[in-house]
Design a protein around this motif. Structure first.
Motif, PDB file in Angstrom:
ATOM      1  N   PRO A 200      23.857  45.600  70.943  1.00 24.09           N
ATOM      2  CA  PRO A 200      22.996  45.556  71.751  1.00 24.09           C
ATOM      3  C   PRO A 200      22.884  45.654  72.571  1.00 24.09           C
ATOM      4  CG  PRO A 200      23.444  43.521  70.946  1.00 24.09           C
ATOM      5  CD  PRO A 200      24.092  43.687  71.198  1.00 24.09           C
ATOM      6  N   LEU A 201      22.113  46.670  73.462  1.00 25.54           N
ATOM      7  CA  LEU A 201      21.799  47.110  74.475  1.00 25.54           C
ATOM      8  C   LEU A 201      21.321  45.619  75.612  1.00 25.54           C
ATOM      9  CD1 LEU A 201      19.909  50.590  74.566  1.00 25.54           C
ATOM     10  CD2 LEU A 201      22.608  50.163  75.421  1.00 25.54           C
ATOM     11  N   GLU A 202      20.359  44.733  74.397  1.00 25.98           N
ATOM     12  CA  GLU A 202      20.251  43.963  75.214  1.00 25.98           C
ATOM     13  C   GLU A 202      21.258  42.879  75.736  1.00 25.98           C
ATOM     14  OE1 GLU A 202      19.612  44.299  72.311  1.00 25.98           O
ATOM     15  OE2 GLU A 202      17.769  44.896  72.998  1.00 25.98           O
ATOM     16  N   ASP A 203      22.215  42.839  75.003  1.00 31.62           N
ATOM     17  CA  ASP A 203      23.853  42.145  75.790  1.00 31.62           C
ATOM     18  C   ASP A 203      24.577  42.717  77.060  1.00 31.62           C
ATOM     19  OD1 ASP A 203      23.487  40.734  73.290  1.00 31.62           O
ATOM     20  OD2 ASP A 203      25.315  41.020  72.488  1.00 31.62           O
ATOM     21  N   GLY A 204      23.783  43.996  77.499  1.00 28.32           N
ATOM     22  CA  GLY A 204      24.101  44.232  78.416  1.00 28.32           C
ATOM     23  C   GLY A 204      25.311  45.418  78.909  1.00 28.32           C
ATOM     24  N   CYS A 205      25.332  45.928  77.272  1.00 25.56           N
ATOM     25  CA  CYS A 205      25.697  47.298  77.289  1.00 25.56           C
ATOM     26  C   CYS A 205      25.662  48.299  77.959  1.00 25.56           C
ATOM     27  CB  CYS A 205      26.616  47.750  75.973  1.00 25.56           C
ATOM     28  SG  CYS A 205      26.028  48.495  74.622  1.00 25.56           S
ATOM     29  N   LEU A 206      25.887  49.243  78.191  1.00 23.81           N
ATOM     30  CA  LEU A 206      26.079  50.843  79.184  1.00 23.81           C
ATOM     31  C   LEU A 206      25.502  51.148  77.905  1.00 23.81           C
ATOM     32  CD1 LEU A 206      26.034  52.878  81.534  1.00 23.81           C
ATOM     33  CD2 LEU A 206      27.458  53.714  80.100  1.00 23.81           C
ATOM     34  N   ASN A 207      24.342  51.613  78.008  1.00 23.87           N
ATOM     35  CA  ASN A 207      22.950  53.033  77.304  1.00 23.87           C
ATOM     36  C   ASN A 207      23.652  54.490  77.142  1.00 23.87           C
ATOM     37  OD1 ASN A 207      20.893  54.407  75.583  1.00 23.87           O
ATOM     38  ND2 ASN A 207      19.031  54.321  77.306  1.00 23.87           N
ATOM     39  N   GLY A 208      24.807  54.463  76.094  1.00 22.92           N
ATOM     40  CA  GLY A 208      25.693  55.290  76.636  1.00 22.92           C
ATOM     41  C   GLY A 208      25.075  56.248  75.652  1.00 22.92           C
ATOM     42  N   ILE A 209      25.482  57.937  75.995  1.00 24.10           N
ATOM     43  CA  ILE A 209      25.304  59.342  75.490  1.00 24.10           C
ATOM     44  C   ILE A 209      26.109  59.427  74.404  1.00 24.10           C
ATOM     45  CG2 ILE A 209      24.880  61.758  75.257  1.00 24.10           C
ATOM     46  CD1 ILE A 209      23.443  60.702  77.568  1.00 24.10           C
ATOM     47  N   LEU A 210      27.115  59.384  74.556  1.00 20.59           N
ATOM     48  CA  LEU A 210      27.965  58.944  72.992  1.00 20.59           C
ATOM     49  C   LEU A 210      27.417  57.761  72.061  1.00 20.59           C
ATOM     50  CD1 LEU A 210      30.238  60.933  71.783  1.00 20.59           C
ATOM     51  CD2 LEU A 210      29.681  61.735  73.778  1.00 20.59           C
ATOM     52  N   ARG A 211      27.306  57.186  72.651  1.00 22.36           N
ATOM     53  CA  ARG A 211      26.946  55.698  71.894  1.00 22.36           C
ATOM     54  C   ARG A 211      26.065  56.211  71.011  1.00 22.36           C
ATOM     55  NH1 ARG A 211      22.779  51.924  71.811  1.00 22.36           N
ATOM     56  NH2 ARG A 211      23.368  49.479  70.760  1.00 22.36           N
ATOM     57  N   LYS A 212      25.053  56.702  71.527  1.00 24.21           N
ATOM     58  CA  LYS A 212      24.000  57.560  70.409  1.00 24.21           C
ATOM     59  C   LYS A 212      23.764  58.255  69.969  1.00 24.21           C
ATOM     60  CE  LYS A 212      18.874  59.373  71.317  1.00 24.21           C
ATOM     61  NZ  LYS A 212      18.464  60.319  72.426  1.00 24.21           N
ATOM     62  N   GLN A 213      25.314  58.980  69.771  1.00 25.17           N
ATOM     63  CA  GLN A 213      25.297  60.569  69.295  1.00 25.17           C
ATOM     64  C   GLN A 213      26.069  59.699  67.677  1.00 25.17           C
ATOM     65  OE1 GLN A 213      24.110  63.408  69.394  1.00 25.17           O
ATOM     66  NE2 GLN A 213      23.497  63.242  71.640  1.00 25.17           N
ATOM     67  N   ILE A 214      26.786  58.236  68.076  1.00 24.95           N
ATOM     68  CA  ILE A 214      27.496  58.346  67.143  1.00 24.95           C
ATOM     69  C   ILE A 214      26.731  57.385  66.087  1.00 24.95           C
ATOM     70  CG2 ILE A 214      29.299  56.008  66.493  1.00 24.95           C
ATOM     71  CD1 ILE A 214      30.402  59.036  67.204  1.00 24.95           C
ATOM     72  N   MET A 215      25.999  57.004  67.017  1.00 23.05           N
ATOM     73  CA  MET A 215      24.790  55.624  65.686  1.00 23.05           C
ATOM     74  C   MET A 215      24.570  56.608  65.119  1.00 23.05           C
ATOM     75  SD  MET A 215      24.317  53.381  68.737  1.00 23.05           S
ATOM     76  CE  MET A 215      22.693  52.467  67.633  1.00 23.05           C
ATOM     77  N   ALA A 216      23.483  58.374  65.379  1.00 26.82           N
ATOM     78  CA  ALA A 216      22.993  58.909  64.828  1.00 26.82           C
ATOM     79  C   ALA A 216      23.820  59.467  63.591  1.00 26.82           C
ATOM     80  CB  ALA A 216      22.495  60.326  65.696  1.00 26.82           C
ATOM     81  N   ILE A 217      24.885  59.536  63.653  1.00 30.89           N
ATOM     82  CA  ILE A 217      25.881  60.065  62.948  1.00 30.89           C
ATOM     83  C   ILE A 217      26.354  59.671  61.589  1.00 30.89           C
ATOM     84  CG2 ILE A 217      28.433  61.034  62.106  1.00 30.89           C
ATOM     85  CD1 ILE A 217      28.333  62.300  64.858  1.00 30.89           C
ATOM     86  N   VAL A 218      26.785  58.216  62.103  1.00 33.04           N
ATOM     87  CA  VAL A 218      26.838  56.642  61.246  1.00 33.04           C
ATOM     88  C   VAL A 218      25.222  56.641  60.060  1.00 33.04           C
ATOM     89  CG1 VAL A 218      27.092  53.909  60.968  1.00 33.04           C
ATOM     90  CG2 VAL A 218      28.467  55.573  62.438  1.00 33.04           C
TER      91      VAL A 218
END
Length: 281
Positions: A200-218
């Motif tokens: 999760p973002l709370e743990d300090g990971c980058l708010n990635g553009i591809l992260r968002k796209q993959i999450m939407a696809i899944v």
């Protein structure tokens, strides 16, 4: 006067370099963007992430920094390249104007756009082995600032040196709670059966553009459940599959971590869907 590599002069270029707050204080944010066949992939997401980052860092957003203006500036930069190609890696940097020490004299900004030709117009699957290790010398701090794409990337630089010196293709970064946060150059996803998990973002990971796209696809696939939850190092060797995502390469499957080897079936399926989304989005 300024001493630059042993040469003392006061040229405009050297003064601009010496007064750049991005260089002096890492007071800068950036977007790494893929342009394919004249199209800026996922441009709306990049634009709004940039605007959000600038607001969080208390930068003054110019009135002309519209989505249309910055898009035209990117396209103008790409069109000016001597080595033309069908795809480009574009880096858009924004930093606070010169003045002040830690406390800035102004919140107005300058920007820079750099374009470089890429070999592949869309996302492709790499078949070569890709091994990773943990980078434990330094930790990413959990919280909002670590989710931003700023120029303060010392840990990523040192991790990349460690990977190079030890013949790894990449490393995973940990936060101060010893949780897996991300890879050196992108977000990570773990596949275990029908579950796909990402930190999760709370743990300090980058708010990635591809992260968002993959999450939407899944999220649209009935065969999988997506989970945003903290990832411990112990989970790495239990996963069936691990992959990294970023805007330029798309999806990179990991073949091995220590003695554990992984398959890449889910990543292959998601890559095809990502390319469709990139073309149509």
């Amino acid at each position: 006067m300024i001493n630059f590599n042993g040469i003392i002069n006061d040229t405009f270029e050297n003064n601009a370099l010496a007064s750049n707050r991005g260089l002096q204080y890492a007071d800068a944010v950036f977007e790494t963007i893929k342009v394919s066949a004249g199209k800026i992939l996922f441009w709306e997401d990049h634009y709004f992430r940039l605007m959000a980052s600038m607001r969080i860092l208390r930068m003054e957003i110019p009135m002309d920094f519209t989505m249309e203006f910055l898009e035209s500036e990117i396209q103008k930069t790409v069109a000016s390249q001597k080595n033309q190609g069908s795809a480009f890696r574009v880096k858009l940097l924004v930093w606070r104007k010169a003045g002040g020490m830690y406390a800035p004299a102004t919140h107005d900004v300058d920007y820079l756009i750099v374009a470089k030709v890429l070999a592949e117009p869309f996302y492709t699957r790499k078949e070569a082995p890709y091994t990773v290790e943990l980078f434990k010398d330094h930790y990413v701090t959990s919280g909002l600032l670590s989710t931003l794409k700023t120029t303060a990337k010392t840990i990523h630089v040192l991790g990349s040196i460690y990977a190079s010196e030890n013949d790894y293709d990449n490393c995973f970064l940990l936060n101060e709670k010893k949780q897996i946060v991300e890879a050196l150059n992108g977000n990570i996803f773990l596949v275990s059966g029908y579950k796909i998990k990402t930190p999760p973002l709370e743990d300090g990971c980058l708010n990635g553009i591809l992260r968002k796209q993959i999450m939407a696809i899944v999220g649209q696939l009935p065969d999988y459940i997506l989970e945003e939850a903290s990832v411990s190092p112990f989970e790495l060797q239990k996963a069936d599959e691990i992959f990294i995502t970023n805007t330029i390469m798309g999806i990179q499957s990991i073949s091995a971590y220590r003695k554990k080897e992984y398959n890449s079936a889910v990543a292959k399926d998601l890559l095809a869907k990502l390319n469709v989304k990139a073309r149509l989005g």
